[in-house]
Write an enzyme that holds these catalytic residues in place. Structure first.
Site, PDB file in Angstrom:
ATOM      1  N   ILE A   1       0.824  -1.212   0.000  1.00 45.71           N
ATOM      2  CA  ILE A   1       0.000   0.000   0.000  1.00 45.71           C
ATOM      3  C   ILE A   1       0.862   1.267   0.000  1.00 45.71           C
ATOM      4  O   ILE A   1       0.347   2.369   0.188  1.00 45.71           O
ATOM      5  CB  ILE A   1      -1.021   0.004   1.161  1.00 45.71           C
ATOM      6  CG1 ILE A   1      -0.327  -0.074   2.522  1.00 45.71           C
ATOM      7  CG2 ILE A   1      -1.997  -1.161   0.992  1.00 45.71           C
ATOM      8  CD1 ILE A   1      -1.294   0.112   3.704  1.00 45.71           C
ATOM      9  N   GLY A   2       2.168   1.101  -0.180  1.00 44.74           N
ATOM     10  CA  GLY A   2       2.994   2.266  -0.479  1.00 44.74           C
ATOM     11  C   GLY A   2       3.590   3.030   0.692  1.00 44.74           C
ATOM     12  O   GLY A   2       3.743   4.246   0.608  1.00 44.74           O
TER      13      GLY A   2
ATOM     14  N   CYS B   1       8.307 -11.782   3.904  1.00 44.68           N
ATOM     15  CA  CYS B   1       9.117 -12.119   5.084  1.00 44.68           C
ATOM     16  C   CYS B   1       8.942 -13.572   5.525  1.00 44.68           C
ATOM     17  O   CYS B   1       9.715 -14.065   6.337  1.00 44.68           O
ATOM     18  CB  CYS B   1       8.752 -11.190   6.235  1.00 44.68           C
ATOM     19  SG  CYS B   1       7.015 -11.312   6.677  1.00 44.68           S
TER      20      CYS B   1
ATOM     21  N   SER C   1      10.590  -4.395  -0.445  1.00 40.83           N
ATOM     22  CA  SER C   1       9.983  -4.988   0.765  1.00 40.83           C
ATOM     23  C   SER C   1       9.539  -6.399   0.425  1.00 40.83           C
ATOM     24  O   SER C   1       8.344  -6.665   0.320  1.00 40.83           O
ATOM     25  CB  SER C   1       8.744  -4.219   1.210  1.00 40.83           C
ATOM     26  OG  SER C   1       8.964  -2.853   1.296  1.00 40.83           O
TER      27      SER C   1
HETATM   28  C1  SAM Z   1       5.876  -7.223   3.167  1.00 39.69           C
HETATM   29  S1  SAM Z   1       4.708  -6.822   1.949  1.00 39.69           S
HETATM   30  C2  SAM Z   1       5.273  -5.232   1.472  1.00 39.69           C
HETATM   31  C3  SAM Z   1       4.380  -4.138   1.912  1.00 39.69           C
HETATM   32  C4  SAM Z   1       4.688  -2.778   1.395  1.00 39.69           C
HETATM   33  N1  SAM Z   1       6.028  -2.353   1.593  1.00 39.69           N
HETATM   34  C5  SAM Z   1       3.721  -1.747   1.944  1.00 39.69           C
HETATM   35  O1  SAM Z   1       4.137  -0.602   2.142  1.00 39.69           O
HETATM   36  O2  SAM Z   1       2.548  -2.059   2.178  1.00 39.69           O
HETATM   37  C6  SAM Z   1       5.223  -7.814   0.598  1.00 39.69           C
HETATM   38  C7  SAM Z   1       4.494  -7.488  -0.685  1.00 39.69           C
HETATM   39  O3  SAM Z   1       5.107  -8.242  -1.729  1.00 39.69           O
HETATM   40  C8  SAM Z   1       4.104  -8.613  -2.628  1.00 39.69           C
HETATM   41  N2  SAM Z   1       4.630  -9.769  -3.381  1.00 39.69           N
HETATM   42  C9  SAM Z   1       4.950 -10.987  -2.867  1.00 39.69           C
HETATM   43  N3  SAM Z   1       5.453 -11.770  -3.833  1.00 39.69           N
HETATM   44  C10 SAM Z   1       5.465 -11.040  -4.987  1.00 39.69           C
HETATM   45  C11 SAM Z   1       5.881 -11.302  -6.322  1.00 39.69           C
HETATM   46  N4  SAM Z   1       6.377 -12.501  -6.664  1.00 39.69           N
HETATM   47  N5  SAM Z   1       5.745 -10.322  -7.243  1.00 39.69           N
HETATM   48  C12 SAM Z   1       5.225  -9.120  -6.908  1.00 39.69           C
HETATM   49  N6  SAM Z   1       4.812  -8.808  -5.646  1.00 39.69           N
HETATM   50  C13 SAM Z   1       4.944  -9.751  -4.694  1.00 39.69           C
HETATM   51  C14 SAM Z   1       2.895  -8.928  -1.769  1.00 39.69           C
HETATM   52  O4  SAM Z   1       1.688  -8.816  -2.500  1.00 39.69           O
HETATM   53  C15 SAM Z   1       3.021  -7.865  -0.673  1.00 39.69           C
HETATM   54  O5  SAM Z   1       2.262  -6.724  -0.968  1.00 39.69           O
END
Ligand code: SAM
Length: 293
Positions: free
Chosen positions: A12-13, A72, A69
């Site tokens: 969500i940025g 995890c 990001s």
């Molecule tokens: C820990 S969250 C990051 C949240 C982000 N930094 C925020 O500000 O909300 C990890 C993100 O990676 C995305 N994600 C996971 N695997 C992915 C992939 N193979 N390609 C693109 N996005 C991916 C997920 O949908 C998730 O939104």
């Protein structure tokens, strides 16, 4: 190359929100995250799977700063700590290979504290150092910035060139007294559906962390994307005049440092909102990193 930020695994940025300059691109495969991002930041993220992204696709953004990001789960107890064996690490390794080829001036990343002891971190460090970056790694927690919520996380800022004096600082950051007490982050009129039954509390007893809404020193435990689904170890509960309840997704966003005007798209299910809020970053912690070159 523009001075802008490319937000990878953008959710969500939070990183774009913390970064004072322009965001030139965002990539995430979650459609709900992307709809929320677009509604609040005026930029439509690309719904790409980063495990298959190409150098040409990423270089087209011409971004000077890249924020990562990645998931995890490969580094958490709940995710079985499979590290390099976990397929969810693949998109990070793919992006790492491309960025070492394109060499943007600044690269930054966030993950859980379990990342510190991982083999993946070893690969990340070796690849970045070989590509000419100087690394600054540390653990940060919003409580050390006066925010009443724990969320200790690993942060890396890698700068191309510099003096090669890598820094790794992994002591637990000292907490400061809340600069703004918990009550200042709460909804004025909590939704009745947030209140939980006495049965849930008596079943889980001491495993449930319940905060008193008016306690000026109350500090919430770390909210995860399992909040609302898993009754324990996914975030605190709150006792107010109406009983014991969950924190709303919007309250969690305020604790994460999102501004008042930030809103989820209308009608988005509460469990999806909890998932997105529990997956995001502390805007305050990211801002304290100073991503300037
Ligand atoms: C820990 S969250 C990051 C949240 C982000 N930094 C925020 O500000 O909300 C990890 C993100 O990676 C995305 N994600 C996971 N695997 C992915 C992939 N193979 N390609 C693109 N996005 C991916 C997920 O949908 C998730 O939104």
């Amino acid at each position: 190359m523009s001075s802008g930020l490319l937000e990878l695994f953008s959710g969500i940025g939070a990183a774009g929100r913390a970064w004072g300059g322009s965001v030139v691109g965002a990539i995430d495969q979650n459609p709900h995250a992307n709809a929320t991002y677009r509604a609040n930041h005026g930029l439509a993220p690309r719904a790409w799977n980063l495990a298959g992204v190409t150098a040409a696709q990423l270089s087209a953004f011409q971004a000077e700063r890249w924020w990562l990001s990645p998931p995890c789960q490969p580094f958490t107890v709940r995710g079985a700590r499979r590290d390099l064996e976990d397929p969810r690490v693949k998109p990070l390794l793919r992006v790492l290979a491309i960025l070492c080829e394109l060499r943007p001036p600044v690269v930054a990343m966030e993950n859980v504290p379990g990342f510190v002891a991982s083999a993946t971190r070893g690969e990340l460090r070796a690849a970045l150092i070989a590509a000419g970056y100087t690394l600054d790694e540390r653990l940060l927690c919003p409580t050390s910035l006066g925010v009443p919520m724990r969320r200790q996380r690993y942060y890396l800022v890698a700068r191309l060139g510099r003096d090669g004096g890598h820094r790794s600082q992994f002591e637990t950051p000292a907490a400061a007294p809340p600069a703004r007490p918990l009550v200042g982050f709460l909804d004025e009129v909590p939704e009745p559906a947030l209140y939980v039954s006495e049965a849930l509390i008596s079943t889980w007893g001491h495993s449930v962390n319940i905060l008193e809404a008016k306690n000026p020193t109350a500090v919430a435990t770390c909210f995860t994307s399992a909040y609302g689904r898993s009754p324990v170890r996914s975030g605190s509960y709150l006792r107010d005049g109406g009983g014991v309840r969950y924190f709303s997704p919007e309250e969690i966003l305020r604790l994460m440092g999102f501004p008042g005007g930030f809103a989820f798209p209308a009608g988005l299910d509460r469990h999806i909102r909890w998932d997105l809020a529990g997956n995001t970053l502390s805007v305050d912690a990211v801002r304290s990193l100073a991503l300037e070159t």
